[in-house]
Write a protein that holds these residues in place. Structure first.
Motif, PDB file in Angstrom:
ATOM      1  N   ASP A  82      -2.143  14.216 -11.342  1.00 51.10           N
ATOM      2  CA  ASP A  82      -2.798  13.431 -12.388  1.00 51.10           C
ATOM      3  C   ASP A  82      -2.598  11.935 -12.174  1.00 51.10           C
ATOM      4  O   ASP A  82      -3.479  11.138 -12.460  1.00 51.10           O
ATOM      5  CB  ASP A  82      -2.260  13.824 -13.771  1.00 51.10           C
ATOM      6  N   LYS A  83      -1.424  11.568 -11.707  1.00 52.46           N
ATOM      7  CA  LYS A  83      -1.100  10.164 -11.457  1.00 52.46           C
ATOM      8  C   LYS A  83      -1.747   9.760 -10.123  1.00 52.46           C
ATOM      9  O   LYS A  83      -1.289  10.143  -9.061  1.00 52.46           O
ATOM     10  CB  LYS A  83       0.427  10.003 -11.403  1.00 52.46           C
ATOM     11  N   LYS A  84      -2.845   9.037 -10.178  1.00 50.96           N
ATOM     12  CA  LYS A  84      -3.634   8.699  -8.991  1.00 50.96           C
ATOM     13  C   LYS A  84      -3.022   7.522  -8.232  1.00 50.96           C
ATOM     14  O   LYS A  84      -2.449   6.607  -8.826  1.00 50.96           O
ATOM     15  CB  LYS A  84      -5.075   8.356  -9.377  1.00 50.96           C
ATOM     16  N   LEU A  85      -3.173   7.554  -6.932  1.00 51.90           N
ATOM     17  CA  LEU A  85      -2.679   6.484  -6.053  1.00 51.90           C
ATOM     18  C   LEU A  85      -3.847   5.735  -5.428  1.00 51.90           C
ATOM     19  O   LEU A  85      -4.913   6.298  -5.227  1.00 51.90           O
ATOM     20  CB  LEU A  85      -1.821   7.074  -4.934  1.00 51.90           C
ATOM     21  N   ARG A  86      -3.572   4.475  -5.088  1.00 47.25           N
ATOM     22  CA  ARG A  86      -4.526   3.683  -4.307  1.00 47.25           C
ATOM     23  C   ARG A  86      -3.730   2.790  -3.359  1.00 47.25           C
ATOM     24  O   ARG A  86      -2.588   2.439  -3.630  1.00 47.25           O
ATOM     25  CB  ARG A  86      -5.445   2.858  -5.202  1.00 47.25           C
ATOM     26  N   LEU A  87      -4.363   2.441  -2.251  1.00 51.06           N
ATOM     27  CA  LEU A  87      -3.743   1.554  -1.276  1.00 51.06           C
ATOM     28  C   LEU A  87      -3.847   0.123  -1.773  1.00 51.06           C
ATOM     29  O   LEU A  87      -4.944  -0.369  -2.031  1.00 51.06           O
ATOM     30  CB  LEU A  87      -4.447   1.697   0.087  1.00 51.06           C
ATOM     31  N   LEU A  88      -2.700  -0.539  -1.923  1.00 55.15           N
ATOM     32  CA  LEU A  88      -2.694  -1.964  -2.279  1.00 55.15           C
ATOM     33  C   LEU A  88      -2.882  -2.813  -1.031  1.00 55.15           C
ATOM     34  O   LEU A  88      -3.760  -3.658  -0.977  1.00 55.15           O
ATOM     35  CB  LEU A  88      -1.374  -2.356  -2.949  1.00 55.15           C
ATOM     36  N   TYR A  89      -2.016  -2.585  -0.025  1.00 55.93           N
ATOM     37  CA  TYR A  89      -2.120  -3.342   1.218  1.00 55.93           C
ATOM     38  C   TYR A  89      -1.272  -2.699   2.309  1.00 55.93           C
ATOM     39  O   TYR A  89      -0.373  -1.925   2.024  1.00 55.93           O
ATOM     40  CB  TYR A  89      -1.719  -4.807   1.032  1.00 55.93           C
ATOM     41  N   GLN A  90      -1.615  -3.036   3.533  1.00 52.56           N
ATOM     42  CA  GLN A  90      -0.826  -2.630   4.693  1.00 52.56           C
ATOM     43  C   GLN A  90       0.040  -3.809   5.088  1.00 52.56           C
ATOM     44  O   GLN A  90      -0.355  -4.959   4.920  1.00 52.56           O
ATOM     45  CB  GLN A  90      -1.730  -2.247   5.860  1.00 52.56           C
ATOM     46  N   ARG A  91       1.210  -3.514   5.616  1.00 49.77           N
ATOM     47  CA  ARG A  91       2.126  -4.546   6.085  1.00 49.77           C
ATOM     48  C   ARG A  91       3.041  -3.938   7.137  1.00 49.77           C
ATOM     49  O   ARG A  91       2.748  -2.868   7.636  1.00 49.77           O
ATOM     50  CB  ARG A  91       2.899  -5.159   4.918  1.00 49.77           C
ATOM     51  N   GLU A  92       4.129  -4.569   7.421  1.00 51.23           N
ATOM     52  CA  GLU A  92       5.008  -4.079   8.473  1.00 51.23           C
ATOM     53  C   GLU A  92       6.211  -3.298   7.936  1.00 51.23           C
ATOM     54  O   GLU A  92       6.626  -2.334   8.529  1.00 51.23           O
ATOM     55  CB  GLU A  92       5.480  -5.269   9.318  1.00 51.23           C
ATOM     56  N   VAL A 119      -3.003   7.074   5.702  1.00 47.80           N
ATOM     57  CA  VAL A 119      -2.863   6.750   4.277  1.00 47.80           C
ATOM     58  C   VAL A 119      -4.071   7.259   3.498  1.00 47.80           C
ATOM     59  O   VAL A 119      -3.924   7.822   2.411  1.00 47.80           O
ATOM     60  CB  VAL A 119      -2.667   5.233   4.050  1.00 47.80           C
ATOM     61  N   LYS A 120      -5.261   7.090   4.040  1.00 46.10           N
ATOM     62  CA  LYS A 120      -6.468   7.565   3.349  1.00 46.10           C
ATOM     63  C   LYS A 120      -6.439   9.080   3.173  1.00 46.10           C
ATOM     64  O   LYS A 120      -6.793   9.597   2.116  1.00 46.10           O
ATOM     65  CB  LYS A 120      -7.724   7.137   4.116  1.00 46.10           C
ATOM     66  N   ILE A 121      -6.038   9.803   4.220  1.00 48.08           N
ATOM     67  CA  ILE A 121      -5.930  11.258   4.134  1.00 48.08           C
ATOM     68  C   ILE A 121      -4.903  11.633   3.066  1.00 48.08           C
ATOM     69  O   ILE A 121      -5.151  12.486   2.213  1.00 48.08           O
ATOM     70  CB  ILE A 121      -5.556  11.873   5.501  1.00 48.08           C
ATOM     71  N   PHE A 122      -3.750  10.967   3.127  1.00 45.28           N
ATOM     72  CA  PHE A 122      -2.692  11.240   2.151  1.00 45.28           C
ATOM     73  C   PHE A 122      -3.172  11.005   0.720  1.00 45.28           C
ATOM     74  O   PHE A 122      -3.001  11.868  -0.149  1.00 45.28           O
ATOM     75  CB  PHE A 122      -1.463  10.368   2.445  1.00 45.28           C
ATOM     76  N   ILE A 123      -3.764   9.850   0.464  1.00 43.18           N
ATOM     77  CA  ILE A 123      -4.218   9.515  -0.891  1.00 43.18           C
ATOM     78  C   ILE A 123      -5.254  10.526  -1.383  1.00 43.18           C
ATOM     79  O   ILE A 123      -5.205  10.961  -2.538  1.00 43.18           O
ATOM     80  CB  ILE A 123      -4.762   8.073  -0.951  1.00 43.18           C
TER      81      ILE A 123
END
Length: 162
Positions: A28-38, A16-20
């Motif tokens: 232009d539309k930036k992403l961030r990780l909210l949370y990990q789950r199943e 996910v970090k690599i992807f983001i």
């Protein structure tokens, strides 16, 4: 079992970090990780506060390569590798995730991230064999394939665009 679960979570978080990082460099539309789950594996949020789920999978040439790369094999050399076998494994991963997503109930779209962990083949190898790649059934908004290609730099391609 707990160790295996944590290892899976760590691999997913790294993907996910690599992807983001790659996504944010190119959009232009930036992403961030909210949370990990199943279900799905992670939930991201864009700069407009819209959520997007992501399923994450790692592509290895085969189980022996996975064991070698994760430090679980005493083998030092792997058998002769051919791109068709890696593509076959890639196709299985996509189809398995498509079946899995049918069981989810989310209010936001879901994308698939496939991180190529195989050292045998890189992005250019996959793109050269694109005619062998399974055509996704439209269950994911995107199928992001991230891979190296002979260097330490990660590259990304949406398999829907092949």
């Amino acid at each position: 079992m707990v160790h295996g679960y944590q290892e899976k979570r760590d691999l997913e978080r790294t993907a996910v970090k690599i992807f983001i990082q790659i996504y944010n460099q190119n959009h232009d539309k930036k992403l961030r990780l909210l949370y990990q789950r199943e279900r799905p594996d992670a939930v991201l949020q864009d700069s407009y506060h819209r959520k997007m789920g992501v399923e994450i999978t790692h592509l290895f040439y085969d189980s022996e390569e996975a064991k070698m790369l994760l430090g679980r094999s005493k083998e030092r050399v792997h058998s002769l590798e051919v791109i068709e076998m890696l593509i076959e494994e890639l196709n299985k991963r996509i189809q398995t995730k498509e079946i899995k997503i049918d069981k989810y109930s989310t209010t936001y779209p879901i994308a698939l991230i496939i991180r190529n962990a195989s050292r045998a083949f890189g992005m250019s190898d996959i793109l050269r064999a694109k005619e062998l790649i399974y055509k996704p059934q439209g269950k994911f908004t995107h199928i992001w394939f991230i891979s190296r290609d002979g260097t330490d730099e990660w590259l990304m391609k949406d398999l829907h665009e092949l």
